[in-house]
Write a protein that holds these residues in place. Structure first.
Motif, short mmCIF file in Angstrom:
data_model
loop_
_atom_site.label_atom_id
_atom_site.label_comp_id
_atom_site.label_asym_id
_atom_site.label_seq_id
_atom_site.Cartn_x
_atom_site.Cartn_y
_atom_site.Cartn_z
N ALA A 115 -2.40 -9.72 2.61
CA ALA A 115 -1.60 -9.73 1.37
C ALA A 115 -0.81 -8.42 1.21
O ALA A 115 -0.56 -7.99 0.09
CB ALA A 115 -2.52 -9.97 0.18
N SER A 116 -0.40 -7.83 2.34
CA SER A 116 0.27 -6.53 2.23
C SER A 116 1.63 -6.63 1.54
O SER A 116 2.18 -5.64 1.09
CB SER A 116 0.42 -5.87 3.60
OG SER A 116 1.25 -6.68 4.39
N ALA B 229 0.85 -1.20 0.00
CA ALA B 229 0.00 0.00 0.00
C ALA B 229 0.88 1.25 0.00
O ALA B 229 0.63 2.21 -0.74
CB ALA B 229 -0.93 -0.01 1.20
N ALA B 230 1.95 1.23 0.84
CA ALA B 230 2.88 2.37 0.87
C ALA B 230 3.54 2.52 -0.49
O ALA B 230 3.70 3.64 -1.01
CB ALA B 230 3.93 2.15 1.96
N LEU B 231 3.88 1.41 -1.10
CA LEU B 231 4.52 1.44 -2.41
C LEU B 231 3.55 2.02 -3.46
O LEU B 231 3.94 2.86 -4.28
CB LEU B 231 4.93 0.01 -2.81
CG LEU B 231 5.49 -0.19 -4.21
CD1 LEU B 231 6.75 0.64 -4.42
CD2 LEU B 231 5.81 -1.67 -4.45
N ALA B 232 2.28 1.61 -3.38
CA ALA B 232 1.30 2.10 -4.37
C ALA B 232 1.11 3.60 -4.24
O ALA B 232 0.97 4.31 -5.24
CB ALA B 232 -0.02 1.37 -4.18
N ARG B 233 1.13 4.10 -3.00
CA ARG B 233 1.02 5.56 -2.82
C ARG B 233 2.25 6.27 -3.38
O ARG B 233 2.12 7.28 -4.09
CB ARG B 233 0.90 5.89 -1.33
CG ARG B 233 -0.47 5.60 -0.76
CD ARG B 233 -0.56 6.25 0.61
NE ARG B 233 -1.70 5.75 1.37
CZ ARG B 233 -2.95 6.11 1.11
NH1 ARG B 233 -3.21 6.94 0.15
NH2 ARG B 233 -3.94 5.61 1.84
N ALA B 234 3.44 5.73 -3.08
CA ALA B 234 4.67 6.37 -3.57
C ALA B 234 4.70 6.32 -5.10
O ALA B 234 5.19 7.24 -5.76
CB ALA B 234 5.90 5.66 -2.99
N ALA B 235 4.15 5.26 -5.67
CA ALA B 235 4.20 5.07 -7.12
C ALA B 235 3.41 6.16 -7.86
O ALA B 235 3.71 6.47 -9.01
CB ALA B 235 3.67 3.69 -7.49
#
Ligand SMILES: Cc1ncc(COP(=O)(O)O)c(C=O)c1O
Length: 477
Positions: free
Chosen positions: A438-439, A413-419
């Motif tokens: 499934a994080s 989720a953090a990665l998707a926001r940064a992306a």
């Protein structure tokens, strides 16, 4: 008069005028309705309209011309607020997140998280040919509602295709719908009441959760394994929760790409028969299989299995056309629900376009080429992901998804926001998971990730997400 009520009425009139400006029903220089006329139309007093017009004039949106009324100001209607048109960046990473981010993204955004193929992977020449043929169609096809079960041509064609797979059904068991999503929605309306228990795979296609929430049912996840649902958990849940429905993809499961094994298919059907469970088998990825896998609808003969599908993944998501194949005595009820909620299924234009492409002879070749192209894309993208320490949970037999595990400590989720700062829409694992386990997973659409810039951007986003994660960990420590 109560000042709150007056303010509310004034606000309502202002909002009505703003809406007309926003949707260009009123453009610069247009005269606004007279005070008396608008007061009557909106059921408010003339003084409320005067107040609203004065305030809009103070905002510069309209101006008064003495003796002549109010006009839209020269600077015109406010520009369409782009923030409202584009995806909202700050919304929660929930089952709507991927849909919103990818459906509303601008065309330049890279979308390895989305659930469809790029337009140039679709049979564009055949689609254009089928659309051109409509120029010579009868008036009724272009102007009228369709029949309640949808285009007889497409239903005949689908029945022939099902028969080739070994599923012989009469026309009474087939209904065309406006989409695969619509098909599942109708089935839920038909079979469920709020509070019923419904089983889905964990992980599963995120919109199953979103749709089931809209039906106010109890959603129960069953862990998914590389060969189908975890059978022990499935059987236990049937006893403890007595679910009414199970929704699954047997062939090329979304998001994992896994395929149901014959043994699991047998156990699922036996348990369903024992507990009176109905199964919706969503066959949307079937044509991507290199060879046919066990299909619940085929084994059960559409007794307690309902087969649904659509053409969004293979032909066009824009056409909006799907189907339901089910027990004959259920179709009538589903038809009534489709009339009640949509006054019919797919637009006849959409259904005849699909028919034109499917009957055109080039479809099998298109799918063959697509399968080959996807096999190469799965291999190439997996190799590039490996360099970032991202590995597929399994290598699917077909389709366009890789369900990937991220390196230790990387939260999807953090990665998707940064992306998003890299102009990249990702599909983080927990949007697919009812149990939120499934994080550390990410679903990658290989056709959308074939451009090397996508994986490069993903690598940069991983660094940002990692730094953000470690600095928040050190502040909380
Ligand atoms: C498993 C699955 N079912 C259904 C759908 C929705 O299909 P449609 O466009 O026909 O509504 C999708 C779309 O991503 C999907 O992945």
């Amino acid at each position: 008069m109560d000042t709150d009520a007056l303010a509310t009425r004034t606000g309502t009139v202002m909002a009505a005028i703003r809406a007309k400006l926003a949707n260009r029903a009123l453009t610069p220089g247009d005269r606004l309705p007279s005070i008396r006329r608008l007061a009557t139309t909106m059921g408010v007093s003339p003084s409320t309209v005067v107040e609203a017009y004065d305030r809009l004039a103070a905002e510069g949106l309209i101006r008064a011309r003495r003796g002549s009324g109010f006009y839209v100001a020269g600077s015109g209607s406010p520009p369409m607020a782009l923030a409202e048109a584009g995806p909202q960046r700050d919304r929660a990473v929930d089952p709507f997140w991927v849909s919103r981010q990818s459906l509303d993204a601008d065309p330049k955004t890279m979308k390895p998280g989305c659930g469809w193929l790029p337009a140039d992977w679709m049979p564009m020449a055949a689609l254009r040919r089928a659309l051109r043929a409509h120029a010579r169609a009868e008036d009724a096809m272009l102007a009228d509602y369709g029949s309640t079960r949808g285009s007889p041509n497409l239903r005949r064609l689908l029945m022939r295709r099902f028969a080739e797979e070994g599923l012989e059904i009469p026309p009474e068991q087939l209904l065309l719908t406006a989409s695969g999503t619509q098909a599942i929605d109708l089935i839920c309306r038909f079979l469920l009441t709020p509070g019923d228990a419904v089983l889905i795979d964990d992980p599963c296609y995120f919109n199953f959760q979103a749709l089931l929430r809209a039906h106010r049912v109890r959603i129960i996840g069953v862990p998914y394994t590389p060969s189908g649902p975890d059978i022990a958990a499935f059987e236990t849940v049937l006893t403890t929760e007595r679910p009414r429905l199970y929704i699954t993809n047997s062939a090329l499961h979304n998001p994992t790409g896994a395929t149901l094994s014959p043994q699991k298919a047998y156990r699922v059907l036996s348990a369903a028969a024992q507990h009176g469970l109905t199964i919706v088998e969503d066959d949307i990825f079937v044509d991507f299989e290199p060879d046919p896998s066990p299909r619940l609808a085929l084994l059960d003969g559409l007794d307690r299995v309902i087969r649904i599908g659509s053409f969004s993944k293979t032909l066009s998501a824009s056409l909006r056309c799907g189907y339901i194949a089910a027990r004959g005595d259920w179709i009538d009820g589903l038809v009534d629900l489709q009339v009640a909620t949509g006054f019919g299924g797919p637009s006849p234009i959409a259904a005849e376009t699909v028919t034109g492409v499917l009957a055109g002879g080039g479809y099998r070749k298109h799918m063959e080429e697509l399968r080959g192209r996807l096999t190469r894309a799965r291999r190439d993208v997996a190799a590039r992901l490996e360099l970032l320490g991202i590995r597929p949970w399994l290598m699917p037999r077909g389709g366009f998804y890789l369900w990937c595990r991220l390196p230790d400590g990387c939260d999807s989720a953090a990665l998707a926001r940064a992306a998003l700062d890299e102009n990249l829409v990702l599909a983080p694992g927990n949007v697919f998971s009812v149990s939120q386990t499934a994080s550390s997973f990410l679903r990658i659409n290989v056709a959308q990730a074939i451009d090397p810039h996508v994986i490069e951007a993903l690598g940069r986003a991983m660094k940002v997400a990692k730094t953000a994660g470690s600095s928040s960990a050190s502040t909380t420590a």
